[in-house]
Write an enzyme that holds these catalytic residues in place. Structure first.
Site, PDB file in Angstrom:
ATOM      1  N   GLU A 262      49.431  13.128  59.580  1.00 52.95           N
ATOM      2  CA  GLU A 262      49.292  12.514  60.898  1.00 52.95           C
ATOM      3  C   GLU A 262      50.230  13.090  61.960  1.00 52.95           C
ATOM      4  O   GLU A 262      50.790  12.334  62.754  1.00 52.95           O
ATOM      5  CB  GLU A 262      49.521  11.006  60.752  1.00 52.95           C
ATOM      6  N   HIS A 286      41.962   7.476  58.873  1.00 52.51           N
ATOM      7  CA  HIS A 286      43.296   7.181  58.345  1.00 52.51           C
ATOM      8  C   HIS A 286      44.388   7.846  59.192  1.00 52.51           C
ATOM      9  O   HIS A 286      45.326   7.182  59.649  1.00 52.51           O
ATOM     10  CB  HIS A 286      43.362   7.640  56.887  1.00 52.51           C
ATOM     11  N   HIS A 290      47.310   6.179  61.840  1.00 51.81           N
ATOM     12  CA  HIS A 290      48.760   6.405  61.816  1.00 51.81           C
ATOM     13  C   HIS A 290      49.347   6.531  63.222  1.00 51.81           C
ATOM     14  O   HIS A 290      50.553   6.381  63.408  1.00 51.81           O
ATOM     15  CB  HIS A 290      49.099   7.685  61.049  1.00 51.81           C
ATOM     16  N   GLU A 309      52.015   3.518  55.029  1.00 45.13           N
ATOM     17  CA  GLU A 309      50.733   3.814  54.384  1.00 45.13           C
ATOM     18  C   GLU A 309      49.884   2.572  54.084  1.00 45.13           C
ATOM     19  O   GLU A 309      48.661   2.612  54.205  1.00 45.13           O
ATOM     20  CB  GLU A 309      50.949   4.641  53.111  1.00 45.13           C
ATOM     21  N   ASP A 366      59.173  12.964  46.734  1.00 45.85           N
ATOM     22  CA  ASP A 366      57.901  13.572  46.333  1.00 45.85           C
ATOM     23  C   ASP A 366      57.518  13.160  44.905  1.00 45.85           C
ATOM     24  O   ASP A 366      56.337  13.134  44.561  1.00 45.85           O
ATOM     25  CB  ASP A 366      57.956  15.099  46.455  1.00 45.85           C
ATOM     26  N   TYR A 374      50.098   2.805  49.247  1.00 44.09           N
ATOM     27  CA  TYR A 374      48.851   2.777  50.011  1.00 44.09           C
ATOM     28  C   TYR A 374      48.035   1.527  49.664  1.00 44.09           C
ATOM     29  O   TYR A 374      47.675   0.741  50.527  1.00 44.09           O
ATOM     30  CB  TYR A 374      47.991   4.004  49.681  1.00 44.09           C
TER      31      TYR A 374
HETATM   32  N1  BES Z   1      51.197  10.892  55.574  1.00 46.21           N
HETATM   33  C1  BES Z   1      50.240  11.093  54.550  1.00 46.21           C
HETATM   34  C2  BES Z   1      50.433  12.363  53.795  1.00 46.21           C
HETATM   35  C3  BES Z   1      51.784  12.495  53.134  1.00 46.21           C
HETATM   36  C4  BES Z   1      52.336  11.450  52.438  1.00 46.21           C
HETATM   37  C5  BES Z   1      52.469  13.681  53.203  1.00 46.21           C
HETATM   38  C6  BES Z   1      53.580  11.593  51.841  1.00 46.21           C
HETATM   39  C7  BES Z   1      53.696  13.824  52.608  1.00 46.21           C
HETATM   40  C8  BES Z   1      54.262  12.779  51.912  1.00 46.21           C
HETATM   41  C9  BES Z   1      48.810  11.054  55.086  1.00 46.21           C
HETATM   42  O1  BES Z   1      48.628  10.139  56.114  1.00 46.21           O
HETATM   43  C10 BES Z   1      47.919  10.595  53.971  1.00 46.21           C
HETATM   44  O2  BES Z   1      48.113   9.512  53.510  1.00 46.21           O
HETATM   45  N2  BES Z   1      46.953  11.410  53.573  1.00 46.21           N
HETATM   46  C11 BES Z   1      46.003  11.063  52.555  1.00 46.21           C
HETATM   47  C12 BES Z   1      44.731  10.624  53.205  1.00 46.21           C
HETATM   48  C13 BES Z   1      44.107   9.398  52.727  1.00 46.21           C
HETATM   49  C14 BES Z   1      44.861   8.292  52.159  1.00 46.21           C
HETATM   50  C15 BES Z   1      42.884   8.982  53.482  1.00 46.21           C
HETATM   51  C16 BES Z   1      45.761  12.290  51.691  1.00 46.21           C
HETATM   52  O3  BES Z   1      46.370  13.327  51.972  1.00 46.21           O
HETATM   53  O4  BES Z   1      45.000  12.231  50.745  1.00 46.21           O
HETATM   54 ZN    ZN Z   2      48.675   8.138  55.453  1.00 47.13          ZN
END
Ligand code: BES
Ligand code: ZN
Length: 592
Positions: A262, A286, A290, A309, A366, A374
């Site tokens: 995002e 999604h 954000h 999330e 990580d 989520y």
């Molecule tokens: N912010 C996240 C991606 C992220 C999380 C990057 C933690 C680094 C560390 C992003 O908004 C996300 O949640 N992406 C999901 C999409 C989904 C839940 C619709 C993905 O990448 O799958």
């Molecule tokens: Zn997200």
């Protein structure tokens, strides 16, 4: 001394940077950024200042106009990196640091031309969340601190730079270089710093939205995401005016390790969303959501990641419901349920990582990443919504955004706010069980629709010989097929696999959610006809959401383990550092 974020050397007793002025030279031959950052404090300050760095070569540190100041790099911590401690003289308004990025900078992936769609020019992209901004810029790398920024990025002529900011001009320079300028006037957490450089073109989708991609994919991207303005309007109807001016998107090369990120004013997206039928645009909903939940109101540290999330998943499904109805939203919740169960199973021996309010001292964020913040988070939000009613809850959400806009908050601050605005609601839904206890509370909301329940019933009848009829198969939307596959037993026979592929034509699917769900089932069944397609997907795509289950499923049979190891040996140089780490950990868990 007070360090509010276990993942940063930031000390709350010290001055906060308010604004960054960045100059970045992008060098594709050395795969390094040549950087200068000026940290502006907004008023005169002095004393000790601790910054986060990881793998950076620090060249000079000075107060502009006054000369060099003392600085010292601390010991290397495997997770945090190195503290850069500055001694700032009286009356300092800003500090300038020149530096170079390291060869292993986790925020950056440098792609050779062969790894791009066009195969003619190199590509660079950044991914700073969770704590990788410090491998790109020395800074207070914690969301407790928010910074506006402006940037000047120099790249080889012919390539385009985009950032999580508004473009403010560009010009040709000498020696085949080109300069791009950017400005982000609103204060953002460091994890939202973002940069990409490549052969890029854009298409306008509305007066305030456009999509960027390589020339080879930009038309497909414009078609896939044509509905984005409608999404923005629906989101504004729920959460108030869009607060970031433009909403642009960038479709990255397939090694991008996430589905979407995002970055404000420039959402980053995996090209696996280009299904050709707009069936995966929930990821855009999604990332767009954000813009309010996460970017406007931000988690104060990764220990409160669910505030970003969980709220965003809830918001995404709320937008989806308005756009496509209750059935579509129920399917979204069902997909989430599957992801939640998988994550709870993965952390069965680490129950502390299944709390919403996490305790991450000494833990790499990580490694703590999963679907739990989520989906468990979204279920807590939905439980509160059910408890107080939709209208009252939406008013509460708007109050929440107003109260905390452009700030970063903790779970405790959130609880205090809910207690004040919705008295008794936290107790009524047993919020403590979500926040401080492992697993999912038995009282968590469930989501049903006639169509979802029919799919569940059918999948449950599989073992007893139940099969969808030709009529059902023909009528299913991609999301229904996806949920059906997710609900099938994990251990299918080879005959089951042959039946599925024949009736659903799974091998040629362009929807990666369906394709990877299918290939995961096929890998678990040691189904040889799927091996070439598995190889193709794993060699092309670096999205961790797909690598983890696919490599995981390949661990179950001797010959699929050999296949996985052989594919990884070839694919690994092309993977992002984060993806490589995830696959390595999956392979290490294989039986010997
Ligand atoms: N912010 C996240 C991606 C992220 C999380 C990057 C933690 C680094 C560390 C992003 O908004 C996300 O949640 N992406 C999901 C999409 C989904 C839940 C619709 C993905 O990448 O799958
Ligand atoms: Zn997200």
């Amino acid at each position: 001394m007070h360090r509010p974020d276990p993942h940063s050397y930031y000390d709350a007793a010290q001055p906060k940077a308010r604004r960054l002025r960045l100059k970045l030279g992008v060098d594709f031959t050395t795969k390094r950024l040549d950087g200068e950052v000026v940290l502006e404090f907004g008023s005169a300050c002095s004393g000790t200042l601790d910054l986060d760095t990881k793998g950076l070569d620090i060249h000079t540190v000075q107060v502009p106009g006054r000369g060099p100041i003392p600085w010292e790099l601390g010991e290397t911590d495997a997770i945090l990196g190195q503290r850069l401690r500055l001694t700032v003289p009286e009356g300092t308004q800003e500090v300038a640091i020149t530096y170079g990025t390291g060869a292993e900078a986790m925020a950056l992936q440098w792609l050779d031309p062969e790894q791009t769609e066009g195969k003619v020019a190199p590509y660079l992209f950044s991914q700073c969340q969770q704590i990788h901004a410090r491998t790109m810029v020395p800074c207070q790398d914690t969301p407790v601190v928010r910074i506006a920024y402006q940037a000047e990025v120099t790249v080889p002529e012919g390539l385009t730079a985009v950032m999580s900011a508004g473009p403010t001009g560009d010009e040709a320079l000498a020696h085949g270089r080109h300069l791009f300028r950017f400005s982000m006037p609103q204060p953002i957490p460091s994890y939202l710093l973002a940069l990409a450089v490549g052969r890029l073109e854009s298409r306008d989708l509305s007066p305030r939205a456009r999509v960027w991609a390589e020339p080879e994919t930009v038309a497909a991207a414009a078609w896939e995401f044509a509905g984005v303005e409608d999404m923005i309007l629906k989101a504004e109807g729920l959460f108030g005016p869009y607060p970031w001016d433009r909403y642009d998107m960038l479709v990255l090369p397939p090694s991008f390790p996430y589905g979407g990120m995002e970055n404000p004013r420039m959402t980053f997206l995996t090209p696996t969303l280009l299904a050709g039928d707009r069936s995966l645009v929930d990821v855009v909903a999604h990332e767009l959501a954000h813009s309010w939940t996460g970017n406007l109101v931000t988690n104060a540290s990764m220990e409160h990641f669910w505030l970003n999330e969980g709220f965003t998943v809830w918001a995404e499904r709320r937008i989806l419901r308005i756009l496509h109805g209750d059935d579509a939203a129920a399917l979204g919740w069902a997909m989430g349920q599957k992801a939640l169960e998988d994550s709870l199973a993965r952390f069965k021996d680490e129950p502390q990582l299944t709390l919403l309010r996490m305790h991450l001292e000494g833990v790499d964020p990580d490694d703590a990443f999963s679907s739990i913040p989520y989906e468990k988070g979204a279920r807590l939000v939905a439980a509160l919504e059910r408890e107080v009613g939709e209208d009252r809850f939406l008013r509460f959400i708007r109050d929440y955004m107003d109260a905390f806009r452009f700030t970063s908050i903790t779970t405790e601050q959130w609880c205090a706010f809910v207690a004040a605005k919705l008295p008794g609601a936290l107790e009524a839904v047993d919020a403590r069980a979500y926040l401080d206890q492992p697993g999912l509370p038995a009282t968590a909301p469930e989501f049903h629709s006639v169509q979802l329940d029919a799919i569940t019933l059918l999948a449950d009848s599989w073992v007893g010989g139940g099969r969808p009829s030709a009529h059902q198969i023909a009528g299913w939307k991609p999301s229904e097929l996806q949920v059906f596959l997710q609900k099938l037993p994990r251990q299918l026979t080879q005959a089951d696999c042959a039946w599925l592929d024949e009736h659903f034509q799974l091998m040629g699917r362009g929807n990666y959610e369906i394709l990877v769900e299918w290939l995961t089932l096929a890998a678990s069944a040691d189904y040889e006809p799927a091996f070439p397609r598995i190889r193709e997907v794993l060699l092309r795509v670096g999205r961790m959401k797909y690598l983890r289950p696919l490599y995981g499923a390949l661990g179950q049979h001797t010959r699929t383990r050999a296949l996985a190891r052989e594919i990884f040996a070839t694919a690994s140089p092309g993977y992002h550092g984060l993806s490589r780490r995830v696959v390595q950990s999956v392979l290490e868990a294989y039986p010997v």
